[in-house]
Write an enzyme that holds these catalytic residues in place. Structure first.
Site, mmCIF file in Angstrom:
data_model
loop_
_atom_site.group_PDB
_atom_site.id
_atom_site.type_symbol
_atom_site.label_atom_id
_atom_site.label_comp_id
_atom_site.label_asym_id
_atom_site.label_seq_id
_atom_site.Cartn_x
_atom_site.Cartn_y
_atom_site.Cartn_z
ATOM 1 N N GLY A 34 42.609 45.229 48.309
ATOM 2 C CA GLY A 34 42.841 45.513 46.891
ATOM 3 C C GLY A 34 41.534 45.615 46.145
ATOM 4 N N GLY A 36 40.010 45.331 41.857
ATOM 5 C CA GLY A 36 40.312 45.099 40.451
ATOM 6 C C GLY A 36 39.059 45.377 39.650
ATOM 7 N N GLN A 38 36.958 43.495 38.600
ATOM 8 C CA GLN A 38 35.808 42.675 38.958
ATOM 9 C C GLN A 38 35.266 42.868 40.347
ATOM 10 O OE1 GLN A 38 36.965 38.634 37.549
ATOM 11 N NE2 GLN A 38 34.757 38.690 37.249
ATOM 12 N N LYS A 49 36.447 38.225 48.029
ATOM 13 C CA LYS A 49 36.202 39.150 46.917
ATOM 14 C C LYS A 49 34.712 39.280 46.682
ATOM 15 C CE LYS A 49 37.616 38.581 42.347
ATOM 16 N NZ LYS A 49 38.630 38.869 41.329
ATOM 17 N N ASP A 145 45.095 37.472 30.693
ATOM 18 C CA ASP A 145 45.175 38.755 31.392
ATOM 19 C C ASP A 145 46.245 38.730 32.474
ATOM 20 O OD1 ASP A 145 44.393 41.387 31.838
ATOM 21 O OD2 ASP A 145 42.959 40.824 33.394
#
Ligand code: AMP
Length: 276
Positions: A34, A36, A38, A49, A145
């Site tokens: 995935g 995002g 960030q 991440k 968020d």
């Protein structure tokens, strides 16, 4: 994905999409899962991440720091846990990349929303979202968020909240930038730039749950006023003149009756409770 040679001892580099991951050798078999605002997320038997350019400006640096500190401090089964964090750079002068290693989950809620979940699973997912949020609020943290892409689940129906990049501590009602919560899940006071508090997260949970109940019937909730009706005089009085004029000139809607939005037959009973 291409492997590279030039990496510090104990690390190796691999290209994932447009990004190069330089990670500890113990994390092999990396696959993207995935991305995002960030950064990009990959999995091994953990989720890793790579924060996107965390030090390019003060805002990015603050977000990276907040995410790192909050994930490390908050310890709750419905909030994603930080297992490790590392950087391939070993001096302050070179320091430019941050990798966060988290517990691995199976999917985000966007992927689950279309499924025909029964009442028991829906209730359990909602319950866990609320437990996670309650814990954050009790520590004076507003997430700000919440949206399906930053809620992750396992096939056993356990749920965890991700992403603290926009979270900040509460401490009374105050004005914050109006562009912090993805539009569909934003509370009116956020969209209209009014002061706001923890309850903006509850609004987001309500929107997400509404979508879970309705989305699989391909009729997700329309934007705020066409569902809830036009704002009343008490709400309008709290707005500044320019925003009030804007709101007053919007088309007028009658609120949708709750029974019509969420009729009982949208809540499918589990086989066990139907039989009972
Ligand atoms: P983020 O950048 O944190 O918003 O994550 C982007 C996407 O990566 C999410 O929407 C998830 O699909 C996936 N993801 C992030 N963290 C995890 C995790 N710990 N387990 C499984 N998937 C994740």
């Amino acid at each position: 994905m291409t492997a590279h040679k030039s990496a510090p001892p104990g690390f190796y580099s691999i290209e994932i999409g447009d990004s190069t991951f330089t990670i500890l050798e113990r994390y092999q078999n990396l696959r993207p899962i995935g991305s995002g605002a960030q950064g990009i997320v990959c999995k091994d038997n953990v989720a890793i991440k790579k924060l996107a350019r965390p030090f390019q400006n003060v805002t990015h640096a603050k977000r990276a720091y907040r995410e790192f500190v909050l994930m490390k401090l908050v310890n709750h089964k419905n909030i994603i846990g930080l297992l490790n964090a590392f950087s391939p750079q070993s001096s302050l002068e070179e320091f430019s990349d941050v990798y966060l290693v988290m517990e691995l989950m199976d999917a985000n809620l966007c992927q689950v929303i279309q499924m025909d979940l029964d009442h028991e699973r829906l209730s359990y997912l909602l319950y866990q979202m609320l437990c996670g949020i309650k814990h954050l609020h009790s520590a004076d943290i507003i997430h700000r968020d919440l949206k399906p892409s930053n809620i992750v689940v396992r096939t056993d129906c356990t749920l965890k909240i991700l992403d603290f990049g926009l979270a900040r501590t509460a401490g009374g009602s105050f004005m914050m930038t109006p562009y912090v919560v993805t539009r569909y899940y934003r509370a009116p006071e956020v969209i209209l730039g009014m002061g706001y508090q923890e309850n903006v997260d509850i609004w987001s949970v309500g929107c997400i749950f509404g979508e879970m109940v309705r989305a699989r019937r391909s009729c997700s909730l329309a934007p705020t006023t066409s569902t809830t009706g036009h704002a009343g005089p008490e709400f309008l009085a709290r707005l500044n003149t320019a925003v009030r004029n804007y709101v007053q000139n919007r088309p007028k809607y009658q609120p949708w009756p709750f029974e019509q939005l969420f009729p009982n037959d949208y809540f499918r009973q589990t086989a066990r409770s139907t039989a009972a």
